[in-house]
Design an enzyme around this catalytic site. Structure first.
Site, PDB file in Angstrom:
ATOM      1  N   MET A  41      24.468  -9.509  48.138  1.00  0.00           N
ATOM      2  CA  MET A  41      25.554  -9.884  47.230  1.00  0.00           C
ATOM      3  C   MET A  41      26.465 -10.892  47.911  1.00  0.00           C
ATOM      4  SD  MET A  41      26.494  -6.194  45.496  1.00  0.00           S
ATOM      5  CE  MET A  41      26.345  -5.253  47.032  1.00  0.00           C
ATOM      6  N   GLN A  99      17.688 -13.792  52.728  1.00  0.00           N
ATOM      7  CA  GLN A  99      17.405 -14.204  51.350  1.00  0.00           C
ATOM      8  C   GLN A  99      17.731 -15.682  51.168  1.00  0.00           C
ATOM      9  OE1 GLN A  99      19.559 -13.358  47.559  1.00  0.00           O
ATOM     10  NE2 GLN A  99      17.812 -12.019  47.160  1.00  0.00           N
ATOM     11  N   ARG A 149      26.178  -3.323  42.635  1.00  0.00           N
ATOM     12  CA  ARG A 149      27.575  -3.046  42.256  1.00  0.00           C
ATOM     13  C   ARG A 149      28.059  -1.682  42.724  1.00  0.00           C
ATOM     14  NH1 ARG A 149      27.567  -3.108  36.184  1.00  0.00           N
ATOM     15  NH2 ARG A 149      25.339  -2.702  36.486  1.00  0.00           N
ATOM     16  N   CYS A 200      18.972 -15.259  40.880  1.00  0.00           N
ATOM     17  CA  CYS A 200      20.403 -15.547  40.776  1.00  0.00           C
ATOM     18  C   CYS A 200      20.693 -16.295  39.474  1.00  0.00           C
ATOM     19  CB  CYS A 200      20.881 -16.365  41.967  1.00  0.00           C
ATOM     20  SG  CYS A 200      22.642 -16.792  41.864  1.00  0.00           S
ATOM     21  N   ASN A 238      15.875  -2.623  40.254  1.00  0.00           N
ATOM     22  CA  ASN A 238      17.271  -3.022  40.388  1.00  0.00           C
ATOM     23  C   ASN A 238      17.875  -3.196  39.001  1.00  0.00           C
ATOM     24  OD1 ASN A 238      18.970  -6.066  41.333  1.00  0.00           O
ATOM     25  ND2 ASN A 238      19.690  -3.998  41.693  1.00  0.00           N
ATOM     26  N   GLY A 239      19.163  -2.881  38.903  1.00  0.00           N
ATOM     27  CA  GLY A 239      19.862  -3.020  37.628  1.00  0.00           C
ATOM     28  C   GLY A 239      20.283  -1.665  37.101  1.00  0.00           C
ATOM     29  N   ASP A 240      21.592  -1.399  37.127  1.00  0.00           N
ATOM     30  CA  ASP A 240      22.167  -0.144  36.615  1.00  0.00           C
ATOM     31  C   ASP A 240      21.777   1.086  37.433  1.00  0.00           C
ATOM     32  OD1 ASP A 240      23.367  -1.652  34.677  1.00  0.00           O
ATOM     33  OD2 ASP A 240      22.018  -1.053  33.051  1.00  0.00           O
TER      34      ASP A 240
END
Length: 312
Positions: free
Chosen positions: A20, A73, A221, A101, A198-200
């Site tokens: 991030m 990355q 997050r 991204c 990945n995601g939530d």
């Protein structure tokens, strides 16, 4: 607990810290590793920035023995640039190609998620990066503006990538759109290399659910201002029971982040204050505390502020 192995890298657990921007520098990675993150990545770096070797980029590339295994990355719209940076990539445990991204700055330059429009270009990039002699992984989304994830994932696997991370949204979708996990399962069933979902992934339960359909779970997050979430998830995976969140247990992690930042000369005051503000989101009076923090003018003052907060 599910084991996750990427090429020759055997991870101690299947929980991964997402790269991030302005968050996952060396100090932040180390406090998340201490809590249980098994794999981490540098912040995303554009290939041309690596060859220029300016201070900001060199700071982003900093690592240490404790910061392992670590992926660097990278992204670019120019496959030729990948060849030129190979020598800079060899100190890392793996290379992660960012094809996910969604920012206008990156995608507008035909890098990041824009690459999803051209699976052949992604495949060409992977083949070049494999010449570094270390594992190569790729982070993708469901597509740029339309879903072509199965085509992209199969091209990535065929090109020789060692693992894929899938953020289950289109690049055009924000966090207000739920991640579509059915595509994580579809991709997992369609490929033979490890898939990190990945995601939530925001809680103990969602991490466990992700690990039912993928080989690993990547947290983004949820780990901002709460590195101890890795410890809580691992506890839940082992026992089926949840630990309560306690911000006073989280504050020492930020204090350690400050110490490490000073040790490695990574004391950009605005970055430290922005990160510190995330550690006080869920406490009574958070708004006034955050306002006080943002007006502090030295790391010494920030230390004192969090010492007092811990004792309050």
């Amino acid at each position: 607990m599910k084991q996750l192995k990427i090429a020759n890298i055997k991870l101690k657990n299947p929980l991964v810290l997402a790269p991030m921007l302005d968050i996952t520098n060396l100090p932040y990675r180390l406090i998340c590793r201490k809590s249980g993150a098994s794999l981490a990545f540098t912040e995303m770096i554009y290939t041309s920035a690596i060859t220029h070797e300016n201070k900001k980029t060199l700071d982003m590339m900093k690592t240490t023995l404790e910061d392992s295994p670590l992926g660097i990355q990278i992204t670019s719209n120019n496959t030729k640039e990948f060849k030129s940076i190979i020598p800079f990539l060899k100190p890392y445990d793996l290379i992660d190609l960012n094809c996910g991204c969604p920012s206008d700055k990156i995608a507008g330059n035909k890098a990041g998620s824009y690459l999803l429009n051209n699976p052949e270009k992604i495949a060409e990039s992977i083949k070049i990066l494999k010449s570094a002699g270390i594992p190569v992984t790729v982070k993708i989304r469901l597509g740029f503006k339309k879903n072509n994830v199965l085509k992209v994932a199969k091209a990535i696997e065929k090109a020789g990538a060692d693992a894929i991370t899938l953020h289950a949204r289109l690049a055009s979708q924000g966090y207000d759109i739920p991640a579509d996990w059915k595509w994580i399962k579809k991709v997992k069933d369609a490929i033979g290399v490890p898939l990190i979902g990945n995601g939530d992934v925001l809680s103990e339960e969602s991490a466990a659910e992700m690990l039912d359909i993928a080989d690993g779970a990547m947290l983004g997050r949820a780990a901002i201002g709460d590195p101890l979430i890795f410890d809580r998830i691992l506890h839940y995976l082992k026992t089926g029971k949840k630990k309560d969140f306690d911000f006073k247990k989280n504050i020492p992690s930020f204090q350690e982040y400050l110490k490490i930042s000073e040790k490695y000369n990574l004391t950009n005051l605005s970055d430290i204050k922005r990160t510190g503000s995330k550690f006080i989101r869920n406490i009574q009076g958070a708004s006034s505390f955050r306002d006080r923090l943002m007006h502090l003018s030295s790391t010494k003052d920030i230390k004192t502020f969090f010492d007092e907060l811990l004792l309050s």
